[in-house]
Design a protein around this motif. Structure first.
Motif, mmCIF file in Angstrom:
data_model
loop_
_atom_site.group_PDB
_atom_site.id
_atom_site.type_symbol
_atom_site.label_atom_id
_atom_site.label_comp_id
_atom_site.label_asym_id
_atom_site.label_seq_id
_atom_site.Cartn_x
_atom_site.Cartn_y
_atom_site.Cartn_z
ATOM 1 N N UNK A 24 60.835 73.787 27.005
ATOM 2 C CA UNK A 24 59.181 74.053 27.293
ATOM 3 C C UNK A 24 58.317 73.783 28.006
ATOM 4 N N UNK A 25 56.339 73.998 28.027
ATOM 5 C CA UNK A 25 55.495 73.457 28.674
ATOM 6 C C UNK A 25 54.559 73.944 28.231
ATOM 7 N N UNK A 26 53.432 73.206 27.850
ATOM 8 C CA UNK A 26 52.108 73.143 27.469
ATOM 9 C C UNK A 26 51.281 71.986 28.361
ATOM 10 N N UNK A 27 50.337 73.401 28.547
ATOM 11 C CA UNK A 27 48.609 73.027 28.778
ATOM 12 C C UNK A 27 48.078 71.430 28.330
ATOM 13 N N UNK A 28 47.574 70.809 28.770
ATOM 14 C CA UNK A 28 46.994 70.339 27.916
ATOM 15 C C UNK A 28 45.726 69.417 28.469
ATOM 16 N N UNK A 29 45.003 70.591 29.452
ATOM 17 C CA UNK A 29 43.950 70.434 30.469
ATOM 18 C C UNK A 29 42.882 70.812 29.157
ATOM 19 N N UNK A 30 42.096 69.788 29.199
ATOM 20 C CA UNK A 30 40.469 69.630 27.870
ATOM 21 C C UNK A 30 39.862 70.803 28.542
ATOM 22 N N UNK A 31 39.728 71.006 30.048
ATOM 23 C CA UNK A 31 39.105 71.719 30.437
ATOM 24 C C UNK A 31 38.983 73.343 30.706
ATOM 25 N N UNK A 32 40.508 73.481 30.297
ATOM 26 C CA UNK A 32 41.541 75.015 30.061
ATOM 27 C C UNK A 32 40.857 76.367 28.808
ATOM 28 N N UNK A 33 40.564 77.116 29.011
ATOM 29 C CA UNK A 33 40.948 78.378 28.154
ATOM 30 C C UNK A 33 41.755 78.533 27.380
ATOM 31 N N UNK A 34 42.972 78.221 28.525
ATOM 32 C CA UNK A 34 44.352 77.924 27.505
ATOM 33 C C UNK A 34 44.827 76.810 26.803
ATOM 34 N N UNK A 35 44.026 75.742 26.823
ATOM 35 C CA UNK A 35 44.955 74.238 26.190
ATOM 36 C C UNK A 35 45.454 74.830 25.124
ATOM 37 N N UNK A 36 46.742 73.970 25.083
ATOM 38 C CA UNK A 36 47.631 74.285 24.063
ATOM 39 C C UNK A 36 48.528 75.278 23.860
ATOM 40 N N UNK A 37 48.002 76.242 24.869
ATOM 41 C CA UNK A 37 49.354 76.891 25.056
ATOM 42 C C UNK A 37 50.613 76.761 25.677
ATOM 43 N N UNK A 38 52.036 77.288 25.053
ATOM 44 C CA UNK A 38 53.512 76.586 24.872
ATOM 45 C C UNK A 38 54.095 77.949 26.228
ATOM 46 N N UNK A 39 54.269 77.944 26.954
ATOM 47 C CA UNK A 39 55.264 78.445 27.838
ATOM 48 C C UNK A 39 56.649 78.742 27.996
ATOM 49 N N UNK A 40 57.137 78.468 27.812
ATOM 50 C CA UNK A 40 58.807 79.406 28.330
ATOM 51 C C UNK A 40 58.934 80.652 28.463
ATOM 52 N N UNK A 41 59.480 80.729 30.029
ATOM 53 C CA UNK A 41 60.302 80.605 30.576
ATOM 54 C C UNK A 41 59.217 79.007 31.150
ATOM 55 N N UNK A 42 59.690 77.879 31.814
ATOM 56 C CA UNK A 42 59.417 76.330 31.790
ATOM 57 C C UNK A 42 59.084 76.681 33.133
ATOM 58 N N UNK A 43 57.246 76.310 33.129
ATOM 59 C CA UNK A 43 56.474 76.920 33.713
ATOM 60 C C UNK A 43 55.515 74.996 34.140
ATOM 61 N N UNK A 44 55.547 74.395 36.614
ATOM 62 C CA UNK A 44 55.344 73.545 36.694
ATOM 63 C C UNK A 44 53.697 73.522 35.604
ATOM 64 N N UNK A 45 52.538 74.334 36.392
ATOM 65 C CA UNK A 45 51.835 74.206 36.390
ATOM 66 C C UNK A 45 50.859 75.793 35.812
ATOM 67 N N UNK A 46 49.295 75.041 35.063
ATOM 68 C CA UNK A 46 49.052 76.577 33.728
ATOM 69 C C UNK A 46 48.898 77.432 34.952
#
Length: 196
Positions: free
Chosen positions: A70-92
């Protein structure tokens, strides 16, 4: 000797090897009720598509190795930081930052359950799944999205616990290398080529 078409990349260019075109003769279409009068001809064509996975290639490769990524957003400036996504996504989808790849295999084996389902008795051309197809939407603990897949063994029910199985023998490198079975299914009940 004929060889199926193969594609590889070398020096940043697609290289094609083998036969991508197969000649099949036209055949007459005749009216059996009118003295076999000619009405037309068949016009068979065979096409090979080259489908590039790009940044998602790691997801499909992992299925052949028994892993669900799966993928996870790790951008500190993102409101959704830490969100895990499946289906697999390349960009938040919120901040458009490149996502981090995370292994969801253990979470899927422990927490996957059927969110909803539907059974499909008929399907379109080129379907490779046995009918009826038991499509299931799967939810996981700690995951923002829901994954659509199919139940290979068992009868679906909302809330039912399921575990992933992977086509590790003779993989297709497509989403069909991932399926699900009811929790408690025995290894000998799995379809050919699949394992836990």
């Amino acid at each position: 000797m004929s060889m199926f078409g193969q594609v590889f990349v070398k020096n940043n260019q697609y290289k094609l090897k083998g036969n991508f075109h197969h000649l099949t003769p036209n055949m007459p279409i005749r009216d059996a009720d009118d003295n076999w009068k000619l009405l037309g001809v068949t016009n068979p064509r065979d096409m090979t598509y080259i489908h590039s996975y790009g940044g998602e290639a790691v997801f499909f490769e992992s299925l052949s190795k028994g892993k669900l990524l799966a993928t996870r957003c790790d951008n500190n400036d993102c409101e959704g930081k830490g969100s895990i996504y499946i289906p697999f996504r390349i960009h938040c989808p919120d901040c458009l930052a490149r996502m981090s790849v995370v292994d969801l295999t253990d979470i899927a084996k422990k927490t996957a359950r059927v969110h909803t389902f539907m059974e499909c008795a008929r399907s379109g051309a080129f379907n490779l799944l046995d009918k009826p197809i038991r499509f299931i939407n799967i939810e996981f603990d700690g995951v923002t999205t829901i994954l659509m897949s199919y139940l290979s063994v068992g009868e679906p029910a909302i809330g039912m616990k399921v575990v992933p199985i992977f086509k590790t023998t003779g993989p297709t490198y497509t989403i069909l290398d991932l399926a699900w079975v009811a929790e408690g299914t025995k290894a000998e009940e799995l379809p050919e080529g699949f394992s836990f």
